[in-house]
Scaffold this motif. Structure first.
Motif, short mmCIF file in Angstrom:
data_model
loop_
_atom_site.label_atom_id
_atom_site.label_comp_id
_atom_site.label_asym_id
_atom_site.label_seq_id
_atom_site.Cartn_x
_atom_site.Cartn_y
_atom_site.Cartn_z
N GLY A 288 40.70 44.23 37.74
CA GLY A 288 41.81 44.19 38.67
C GLY A 288 42.55 42.87 38.70
N ARG A 289 42.30 42.00 37.72
CA ARG A 289 42.94 40.68 37.69
C ARG A 289 43.81 40.49 36.44
NH1 ARG A 289 38.01 36.67 39.74
NH2 ARG A 289 37.23 38.05 41.39
N GLY A 290 44.05 41.57 35.70
CA GLY A 290 44.90 41.47 34.52
C GLY A 290 44.18 41.09 33.25
N LEU A 291 42.85 40.92 33.31
CA LEU A 291 42.12 40.49 32.12
C LEU A 291 42.13 41.58 31.05
CD1 LEU A 291 40.39 38.50 30.59
CD2 LEU A 291 38.39 39.29 31.89
N ARG B 181 33.98 62.44 38.02
CA ARG B 181 35.12 61.52 38.01
C ARG B 181 36.26 62.14 37.21
NH1 ARG B 181 33.21 56.49 39.78
NH2 ARG B 181 35.43 56.03 40.05
N SER B 182 37.49 61.81 37.61
CA SER B 182 38.66 62.35 36.96
C SER B 182 39.42 61.23 36.28
CB SER B 182 39.57 63.04 37.97
OG SER B 182 40.18 62.07 38.83
N ARG B 183 40.48 61.60 35.55
CA ARG B 183 41.32 60.59 34.91
C ARG B 183 41.98 59.69 35.95
NH1 ARG B 183 44.52 64.10 30.22
NH2 ARG B 183 42.70 65.25 29.46
N ASP B 184 42.16 60.22 37.16
CA ASP B 184 42.81 59.44 38.22
C ASP B 184 41.84 58.52 38.95
OD1 ASP B 184 45.28 60.64 37.72
OD2 ASP B 184 44.84 62.30 39.09
N THR B 185 40.54 58.84 38.90
CA THR B 185 39.58 58.07 39.70
C THR B 185 38.67 57.18 38.87
OG1 THR B 185 37.92 59.86 39.66
CG2 THR B 185 39.55 59.88 41.46
N TRP B 186 38.66 57.35 37.55
CA TRP B 186 37.78 56.51 36.72
C TRP B 186 38.58 55.32 36.19
CZ3 TRP B 186 33.02 55.40 36.40
CH2 TRP B 186 32.48 54.76 35.29
N PRO B 187 38.09 54.07 36.41
CA PRO B 187 38.89 52.89 36.05
C PRO B 187 39.32 52.84 34.59
CG PRO B 187 37.02 52.27 37.44
CD PRO B 187 36.84 53.72 37.10
N GLY B 188 38.44 53.20 33.67
CA GLY B 188 38.79 53.12 32.26
C GLY B 188 39.91 54.07 31.89
#
Length: 332
Positions: free
Chosen positions: A91-94, A124-131
């Protein structure tokens, strides 16, 4: 700071791998990650079929993000990339900066299409999984979906005996380790057919050609890494190879890998896929009885192989998204 690392430097590679492993497995149950020594062997081997480039993002002496690029010698338009960021640094742009670094490296090597894989755990869905959110936000499109399946071992021998089909005039031949000299050319041909026939969905991919030298090089890398492979082939009455299957036992990995399985189109309809897998699972139970589970993968839509795996007792654990985007896509 982001920069390339030398995987031959054991201390640096270990720091890179620890971050990669932690990020890749975060919040996933029963997930698979390539063991440290197996990956080290892959990225440090002198090989002419593929090149690996590893980059790291540091905060001080700590690796907080990783990038790996795989450059095929035959699929020269593509670069397979893996970007990971430690959970406490997301969440920091890395991730975006690592992806921008991948784009820079791809351009320097003349690669125009970025290919990536994102696991999607159950629930988990495409909307809820960070990757998945990260990849889709950065312009990647899903080209193929696969399921990761797990099988508890040992499989009930009564079940295997009941499932074992009559192969008629086909003969099963097996070995552990290197392929017999009289079959290695035919096995290379099967790998080439598998490249042509395997599901690729909407992915940009050119089937790669295998030869005897490539098979032997693969076997040598496996031996150096301590990987044991159980191979079974089906030999037609004519003497040609009709199909094969492989179970790999990777050093440092507690779960066996049910890997490639193929029956060529000319020999389908004889239940050879089931016969090959049953035979190899019986070998695994006999020769390596301490493995608690086996993992395999199925492309969504490959209903025939999926049905075989479900009959054997495999259960779906995760969905994997295969994605791609043209070079120069959105970077933030």
């Amino acid at each position: 700071m982001i920069g390339r690392i030398d995987p031959h430097d054991a201390r640096v590679f270990d720091s890179w791998y620890s971050a990669y492993r932690r990020a890749w497995l975060a919040d996933r149950e029963n997930a698979a990650v390539i063991p440290r020594e197996a990956l080290r062997g892959a990225v440090t081997a002198d090989r002419d079929d593929v090149a690996y480039l590893l980059h790291a993002a540091w905060e001080g002496d700590r690796v907080v993000g990783t990038l790996m690029l795989e450059l095929s010698a035959q699929n020269t338009e593509n670069a397979e990339i893996v970007v990971t960021v430690l959970p406490d640094r997301r969440g920091r742009g890395l991730g975006s900066r690592l992806l921008a670094e991948a784009e820079r490296v791809m351009e320097s090597h003349g690669r125009g299409v970025a290919v990536a894989e994102v696991p999607l755990p159950r629930g988990r869905s495409r909307d809820t999984w960070p990757g998945a959110r990260f990849a889709l936000r950065h312009g990647f499109a899903v080209g193929l979906e696969e399921d990761s399946l797990l099988l508890d071992l040992p499989v009930d021998p009564v079940l295997l005996a009941r499932l074992r089909p009559d192969t008629g005039g086909y003969r099963l031949r097996s070995w552990t380790g290197a392929c017999p000299d009289d079959l290695v050319g035919s096995l290379a041909d099967l790998y080439t057919v598998m490249q042509r026939d395997m599901p690729t969905g909407d992915m940009t991919y050119r089937p790669e050609v295998w030869d005897t030298a490539r098979v032997r090089a693969l076997e040598e890398r496996r031996e150096r890494a301590g990987t044991v492979c159980l191979v079974t082939v089906a030999e037609a009455p004519s003497g040609e190879l009709a199909g094969f299957t492989v179970i790999s036992l990777v050093r440092g990995e507690a779960v066996a890998g049910q890997e490639d399985t193929l029956v060529t189109s000319a020999h389908r309809g004889h239940r050879l896929g089931l016969a090959l897998k049953v035979h190899n699972l019986e070998r695994l139970a006999r020769d390596f009885p301490d493995y608690p589970a086996a993992r395999t993968w199925n492309a969504v839509g490959n209903e025939h192989m999926r049905a075989i795996n479900l009959r054997l007792g495999f259960r779906v654990e995760e969905r994997h998204l295969e994605l791609q985007r043209p070079g120069g896509g959105p970077a933030a």
